[in-house]
Design an enzyme around this catalytic site. Structure first.
Site, PDB file in Angstrom:
ATOM      1  N   LEU A  66       0.829  -1.207   0.000  1.00  0.00           N
ATOM      2  CA  LEU A  66       0.000   0.000   0.000  1.00  0.00           C
ATOM      3  C   LEU A  66       0.866   1.261   0.000  1.00  0.00           C
ATOM      4  O   LEU A  66       2.062   1.197   0.285  1.00  0.00           O
ATOM      5  CB  LEU A  66      -0.906  -0.040   1.240  1.00  0.00           C
ATOM      6  CG  LEU A  66      -1.920  -1.200   1.224  1.00  0.00           C
ATOM      7  CD1 LEU A  66      -2.504  -1.450   2.607  1.00  0.00           C
ATOM      8  CD2 LEU A  66      -3.023  -0.919   0.201  1.00  0.00           C
ATOM      9  N   THR A  95       6.449   0.587   1.759  1.00  0.00           N
ATOM     10  CA  THR A  95       7.463   1.402   2.423  1.00  0.00           C
ATOM     11  C   THR A  95       6.721   2.396   3.307  1.00  0.00           C
ATOM     12  O   THR A  95       6.013   3.264   2.793  1.00  0.00           O
ATOM     13  CB  THR A  95       8.311   2.180   1.395  1.00  0.00           C
ATOM     14  OG1 THR A  95       8.933   1.257   0.520  1.00  0.00           O
ATOM     15  CG2 THR A  95       9.377   3.012   2.098  1.00  0.00           C
ATOM     16  N   LYS A 170      15.548  -0.065   5.013  1.00  0.00           N
ATOM     17  CA  LYS A 170      15.137   0.502   3.722  1.00  0.00           C
ATOM     18  C   LYS A 170      15.397   2.012   3.671  1.00  0.00           C
ATOM     19  O   LYS A 170      15.989   2.522   2.718  1.00  0.00           O
ATOM     20  CB  LYS A 170      13.651   0.191   3.508  1.00  0.00           C
ATOM     21  CG  LYS A 170      12.929   1.035   2.505  1.00  0.00           C
ATOM     22  CD  LYS A 170      12.978   0.462   1.117  1.00  0.00           C
ATOM     23  CE  LYS A 170      12.378   1.440   0.119  1.00  0.00           C
ATOM     24  NZ  LYS A 170      12.477   1.006  -1.227  1.00  0.00           N
ATOM     25  N   LYS A 245       9.716  10.692  -1.054  1.00  0.00           N
ATOM     26  CA  LYS A 245       8.939  10.002  -0.010  1.00  0.00           C
ATOM     27  C   LYS A 245       9.890   9.309   0.973  1.00  0.00           C
ATOM     28  O   LYS A 245       9.754   9.436   2.192  1.00  0.00           O
ATOM     29  CB  LYS A 245       8.013   8.961  -0.656  1.00  0.00           C
ATOM     30  CG  LYS A 245       7.321   8.073   0.371  1.00  0.00           C
ATOM     31  CD  LYS A 245       6.603   6.865  -0.223  1.00  0.00           C
ATOM     32  CE  LYS A 245       6.144   5.942   0.912  1.00  0.00           C
ATOM     33  NZ  LYS A 245       5.430   4.754   0.477  1.00  0.00           N
TER      34      LYS A 245
HETATM   35  P1  NAD Z   1       0.692   2.300  -6.328  1.00  0.00           P
HETATM   36  O1  NAD Z   1       0.063   3.590  -5.970  1.00  0.00           O
HETATM   37  O2  NAD Z   1       0.893   1.960  -7.762  1.00  0.00           O
HETATM   38  O3  NAD Z   1      -0.134   1.094  -5.650  1.00  0.00           O
HETATM   39  C1  NAD Z   1      -0.791   1.161  -4.413  1.00  0.00           C
HETATM   40  C2  NAD Z   1      -2.143   0.475  -4.567  1.00  0.00           C
HETATM   41  O4  NAD Z   1      -2.783   0.452  -3.296  1.00  0.00           O
HETATM   42  C3  NAD Z   1      -3.083   1.218  -5.527  1.00  0.00           C
HETATM   43  O5  NAD Z   1      -3.510   0.322  -6.541  1.00  0.00           O
HETATM   44  C4  NAD Z   1      -4.234   1.669  -4.618  1.00  0.00           C
HETATM   45  O6  NAD Z   1      -5.498   1.646  -5.279  1.00  0.00           O
HETATM   46  C5  NAD Z   1      -4.164   0.639  -3.522  1.00  0.00           C
HETATM   47  N1  NAD Z   1      -4.797   1.030  -2.268  1.00  0.00           N
HETATM   48  C6  NAD Z   1      -4.661   2.180  -1.565  1.00  0.00           C
HETATM   49  N2  NAD Z   1      -5.375   2.139  -0.431  1.00  0.00           N
HETATM   50  C7  NAD Z   1      -5.995   0.930  -0.408  1.00  0.00           C
HETATM   51  C8  NAD Z   1      -6.866   0.281   0.489  1.00  0.00           C
HETATM   52  N3  NAD Z   1      -7.277   0.895   1.613  1.00  0.00           N
HETATM   53  N4  NAD Z   1      -7.312  -0.953   0.197  1.00  0.00           N
HETATM   54  C9  NAD Z   1      -6.910  -1.563  -0.943  1.00  0.00           C
HETATM   55  N5  NAD Z   1      -6.078  -1.016  -1.851  1.00  0.00           N
HETATM   56  C10 NAD Z   1      -5.636   0.227  -1.583  1.00  0.00           C
HETATM   57  O7  NAD Z   1       2.082   2.263  -5.544  1.00  0.00           O
HETATM   58  P2  NAD Z   1       3.351   1.287  -5.822  1.00  0.00           P
HETATM   59  O8  NAD Z   1       4.308   1.989  -6.721  1.00  0.00           O
HETATM   60  O9  NAD Z   1       2.866  -0.060  -6.165  1.00  0.00           O
HETATM   61  O10 NAD Z   1       4.032   1.306  -4.385  1.00  0.00           O
HETATM   62  C11 NAD Z   1       3.515   0.535  -3.296  1.00  0.00           C
HETATM   63  C12 NAD Z   1       4.472   0.634  -2.143  1.00  0.00           C
HETATM   64  O11 NAD Z   1       5.749   0.135  -2.542  1.00  0.00           O
HETATM   65  C13 NAD Z   1       4.712   2.055  -1.625  1.00  0.00           C
HETATM   66  O12 NAD Z   1       4.804   2.033  -0.237  1.00  0.00           O
HETATM   67  C14 NAD Z   1       6.021   2.448  -2.289  1.00  0.00           C
HETATM   68  O13 NAD Z   1       6.733   3.424  -1.555  1.00  0.00           O
HETATM   69  C15 NAD Z   1       6.738   1.103  -2.303  1.00  0.00           C
HETATM   70  N6  NAD Z   1       7.787   0.982  -3.343  1.00  0.00           N
HETATM   71  C16 NAD Z   1       7.539   1.373  -4.626  1.00  0.00           C
HETATM   72  C17 NAD Z   1       8.534   1.225  -5.577  1.00  0.00           C
HETATM   73  C18 NAD Z   1       8.299   1.639  -7.019  1.00  0.00           C
HETATM   74  O14 NAD Z   1       9.266   1.683  -7.785  1.00  0.00           O
HETATM   75  N7  NAD Z   1       7.071   1.899  -7.442  1.00  0.00           N
HETATM   76  C19 NAD Z   1       9.779   0.674  -5.229  1.00  0.00           C
HETATM   77  C20 NAD Z   1       9.994   0.251  -3.920  1.00  0.00           C
HETATM   78  C21 NAD Z   1       8.977   0.407  -2.977  1.00  0.00           C
END
Ligand code: NAD
Length: 294
Positions: A66, A95, A170, A245
């Site tokens: 999330l 994260t 991290k 972030k």
């Molecule tokens: P994203 O916004 O693409 O995905 C998050 C998903 O969570 C969305 O589809 C959203 O609809 C869903 N969501 C939000 N609240 C919700 C709820 N209450 N119930 C159900 N679903 C819900 O984000 P992401 O890029 O996939 O990143 C996710 C996590 O991973 C973050 O914490 C981010 O910091 C971490 N991260 C991302 C990357 C990257 O390159 N994108 C790399 C490392 C870590």
């Protein structure tokens, strides 16, 4: 195996991670607030759930991916704790801030569950390819149970210590990355002003004491070093907004812990400036253009 996993948060990262669980023989019950994300998970073979609580019902483990701590805390305390079966294992791969991670794990343990924080290193390509690195915080027994599930989504699974230590590892790593990228960018910009050819400086510094991953694996100068987002107009890679972030999480944790992080604070301020210029979506090595005054 024959385990059923509830997967909540099937966005850019979670979508590929859930697909890798399915490929490795796990049954997945998926939930996301976004219809598009849910449809994609269904297409990969997951069973669609109607809420986070519905996904968790009957599942052996729950994985969450999330956006931030407030979403993680709300989903676990508001839905999952009440719906999950006794003995279910919880893995939060988002994260989030260290304090929330520790609070949620403490509450999960108090409610009779096992839980780890397991944030990842690696972006969307690694999530899709199953090559993420997981940094895991939690009790030894919880880690032992989490390891095979995480291994289905990644190439490395490292136990960083007790609850919240995955998040601590991290943000410490990413604060170091942010600071070395800024330092690498300002140094290449200065080298140019001093009349040094970028390739020549790279050849010297990458085998000297100024070497870092930001220079040798992810050089911010186009055409220098291995292929990187700099060679692609600073598209793809690790977004400025995501680096910002992580730096905010790092400096917030530092303030709470009483740690002095002047380089982390400087990197945060500089990435905030870059984001304010409308560049939150481009790669974080774009910092070099801002420091060159472009
Ligand atoms: P994203 O916004 O693409 O995905 C998050 C998903 O969570 C969305 O589809 C959203 O609809 C869903 N969501 C939000 N609240 C919700 C709820 N209450 N119930 C159900 N679903 C819900 O984000 P992401 O890029 O996939 O990143 C996710 C996590 O991973 C973050 O914490 C981010 O910091 C971490 N991260 C991302 C990357 C990257 O390159 N994108 C790399 C490392 C870590």
């Amino acid at each position: 195996m024959n385990m059923t996993i509830a997967f909540i948060g099937l966005g850019n990262m979670g979508g590929g991670m859930a697909a890798n669980l399915l490929k490795n023989g796990y049954a997945v019950r998926a939930f996301d607030l976004s219809e598009e994300a849910l449809a994609r998970a269904e297409g990969a073979g997951a069973v669609r759930a109607t809420s986070a609580a519905d996904a968790a019902t009957g599942a052996d483990a729950v994985v969450t991916m999330l956006p931030a701590g407030k979403h993680v805390e709300a989903v676990y305390t508001g839905e999952i704790f009440a719906a999950a079966k006794p003995g279910a294992l919880f893995l939060d791969c988002s994260t989030i801030d260290v304090a929330t991670a520790r609070r949620v794990i403490e509450a999960a343990v108090a409610a009779g569950f096992e839980m780890v924080d397991a944030p990842v290193s690696g972006g969307i390509a690694a999530a899709n390819g199953g090559t993420l690195t997981f940094m895991v915080g939690g009790a030894d027994e919880a880690f032992a149970k989490a390891r095979p599930i995480l291994s289905a989504m990644g190439k490395a699974v490292i136990h960083a210590g007790g609850a919240g230590n995955g998040q601590a590892a991290k943000i410490c790593n990413n604060m170091l990355l942010g600071a070395t990228m800024v330092a690498t960018c300002e140094t290449f910009a200065m080298a140019e002003k001093l009349g040094l050819d970028a390739q020549t400086f790279y050849d010297i510094s990458s085998v000297s004491s100024g070497q870092s991953w930001s220079m040798t694996s992810y050089c911010p100068v186009p055409g220098v070093g291995p292929q990187s987002p700099a060679d692609n107009g600073y598209q793809g890679g690790f977004a400025v907004g995501l680096m910002l972030k992580d730096l905010k999480l790092a400096t917030e944790a530092a303030a709470l812990a009483g740690a002095s992080v002047p380089m982390g604070n400087a990197a945060e301020a500089l990435y905030q400036m870059l984001a304010n210029k409308g560049e939150a979506g481009r790669d974080f090595s774009l910092m070099i253009e801002m420091l060159k005054g472009k």
